[in-house]
Design an enzyme around this catalytic site. Sequence first.
Site, PDB file in Angstrom:
ATOM      1  N   CYS A 131       0.830  -1.209   0.000  1.00  8.98           N
ATOM      2  CA  CYS A 131       0.000   0.000   0.000  1.00  8.98           C
ATOM      3  C   CYS A 131       0.863   1.257   0.000  1.00  8.98           C
ATOM      4  O   CYS A 131       0.375   2.339  -0.281  1.00  8.98           O
ATOM      5  CB  CYS A 131      -0.891   0.072   1.237  1.00  8.98           C
ATOM      6  SG  CYS A 131      -2.109  -1.225   1.345  1.00  8.98           S
ATOM      7  N   HIS A 148      -3.323  -6.717   0.511  1.00 11.65           N
ATOM      8  CA  HIS A 148      -2.122  -7.391   0.019  1.00 11.65           C
ATOM      9  C   HIS A 148      -1.877  -8.725   0.698  1.00 11.65           C
ATOM     10  O   HIS A 148      -0.924  -9.429   0.354  1.00 11.65           O
ATOM     11  CB  HIS A 148      -0.908  -6.469   0.164  1.00 11.65           C
ATOM     12  CG  HIS A 148      -1.021  -5.266  -0.721  1.00 11.65           C
ATOM     13  ND1 HIS A 148      -1.556  -4.083  -0.289  1.00 11.65           N
ATOM     14  CD2 HIS A 148      -0.743  -5.108  -2.035  1.00 11.65           C
ATOM     15  CE1 HIS A 148      -1.568  -3.226  -1.297  1.00 11.65           C
ATOM     16  NE2 HIS A 148      -1.095  -3.821  -2.357  1.00 11.65           N
ATOM     17  N   LYS A 300      -9.827  -8.187  -6.819  1.00 10.26           N
ATOM     18  CA  LYS A 300      -9.958  -7.040  -7.703  1.00 10.26           C
ATOM     19  C   LYS A 300      -8.877  -7.122  -8.793  1.00 10.26           C
ATOM     20  O   LYS A 300      -7.920  -7.871  -8.676  1.00 10.26           O
ATOM     21  CB  LYS A 300      -9.868  -5.740  -6.912  1.00 10.26           C
ATOM     22  CG  LYS A 300      -8.507  -5.472  -6.296  1.00 10.26           C
ATOM     23  CD  LYS A 300      -8.510  -4.082  -5.651  1.00 10.26           C
ATOM     24  CE  LYS A 300      -7.119  -3.707  -5.214  1.00 10.26           C
ATOM     25  NZ  LYS A 300      -7.041  -2.370  -4.653  1.00 10.26           N
TER      26      LYS A 300
HETATM   27 ZN   LIG Z   1      -1.373  -3.317   1.712  1.00  8.34          ZN
END
Ligand SMILES: [Zn+2]
Length: 492
Positions: A131, A148, A300
């Site tokens: 991120c 993640h 996604k």
């Molecule tokens: Zn992350």
Amino acid sequence: MNKKFYITTAIDYVNGLPHIGHSLEKIQADVLARYARAKGDDVFFLTGTDEHGVKIQKTAAEKGISPKKLADANSKQFKNLKKILNLSWDEFIRTTNVKKHWPGVFKIWEEINKAGDIYKRTYRGLYCSGCEAFKTESDLVDGKCPDHNCEPELVEEENYFFRLSAYSKILRKKIEEGEMKIFPDWRAKEILSLAEKGLEDVSFSRSKEKLSWGIPVPGDDSQVIYVWADALTNYISAIGYGRDQKEFEKWWPADVQVIGKDILRFHAAIWPAMLLSAKLPLPKKLFVHGFINIEGQKQKISKSLGNIVSPNDLVQKYGTDSFRYYFLREFSPFEDGNYSEAKFRERCNADLAHGLGNFAARTVGMVEKFGHPIKNDFKAVDLALEQRIKTVQKKVDELLSGFKFNDALAEIWSLISFGDGYINDKKPWSQDLPETEKEKALFNMLVLLNSVGVLLSPFLPDTSKKITKAITLKGKFVQLKTIPRLFPLFED
Ligand SMILES: [Zn+2]
């Protein structure tokens, strides 16, 4: 003087290449920009790329090239969407643009600093490198970053911080009072409940050793500006903040900012708080769209998952307007939706090749067969048809002001169905019908087809042009050019 309309999209991170998710957002903004222009507004439509950060640095190093080279190459791909998707943006801002973007970044930093909202502190926190962001415990699921699926690392460093916590209350007030309207409403509630719990201060810089690919902190060479002031500031730097005050005041505040749900908190909390601290007005509307998932897949779309669908490939196969139509019509503007190529073809065949294409071909064919010039006689327009057109125009206007692209298109297609019904009812081919009645019916059909063409212009610009250029409702008689076949039927 014309009303100004300033619209922005999120700027895309150049660590990857454009996929259909990026494309949907650009098309949505494009529809709004084109619609405002058609209404006579003075429009500025901004998009661009976010080009700094550790991830770019890392990816470039892996490829053995400089971060700038990677950013240049990938930014170009996003810029190319203009042609591929027929976008009408006025400016493409890049955060690596030292002349255009950086002065605004320095200025907002200094203004926030002057307001006493930047301070230095040693920070120990959980950092997700995926991120590129520090995480709080409440962001994690089973100790892992949910986006993640990995455990963040414990990082300690001295950084500048932005006093976001000081803005929880005022931000709530501004959102509740509608100074910054968030669409849909339930996204506003998400932010309000966050603000109610109290916002935490955010790290506003990184040490230069950790992040060298970025904009330096004014007056402190050891620190580099973190993503917030670096990237979010594009929305004001591009229109002159920090270098052309007059131009900036002409456009700011933004009338609409279009973003994805994943960056809601940044745009509905950090960004407005930065603006308030710098004593700038807030954007008027924030439109938050959902995500496109690939049918049958839970994750996604992302580069790391290797499930990217390239807008380029789809457009080459099916054409720009089919692409625009499918994504605007099939997906809810607010919720997540599933993409599949089979559904794409189905939707385009039913609505474009059959619905719109057949109606246009039928109308033009009948007029050509009639063989006589048709008078431009607007008194001959049936009241029911005229009212129907007006109602649809009004509804499209309302729906677009609430970002309901799918419903607006459904309205336009209801007009096409009405036209089909009209033809079947009037039967202009019938031998029994007097010539004057035939002429009248055909004129009505042309008026309707032309209205559909005009209504389509923000959504399907090329198709709209084909229709409206072919029909001239001026002078004594209608001039009609043959309309080329609008859409082919796609086979499985
Ligand atoms: Zn992350």
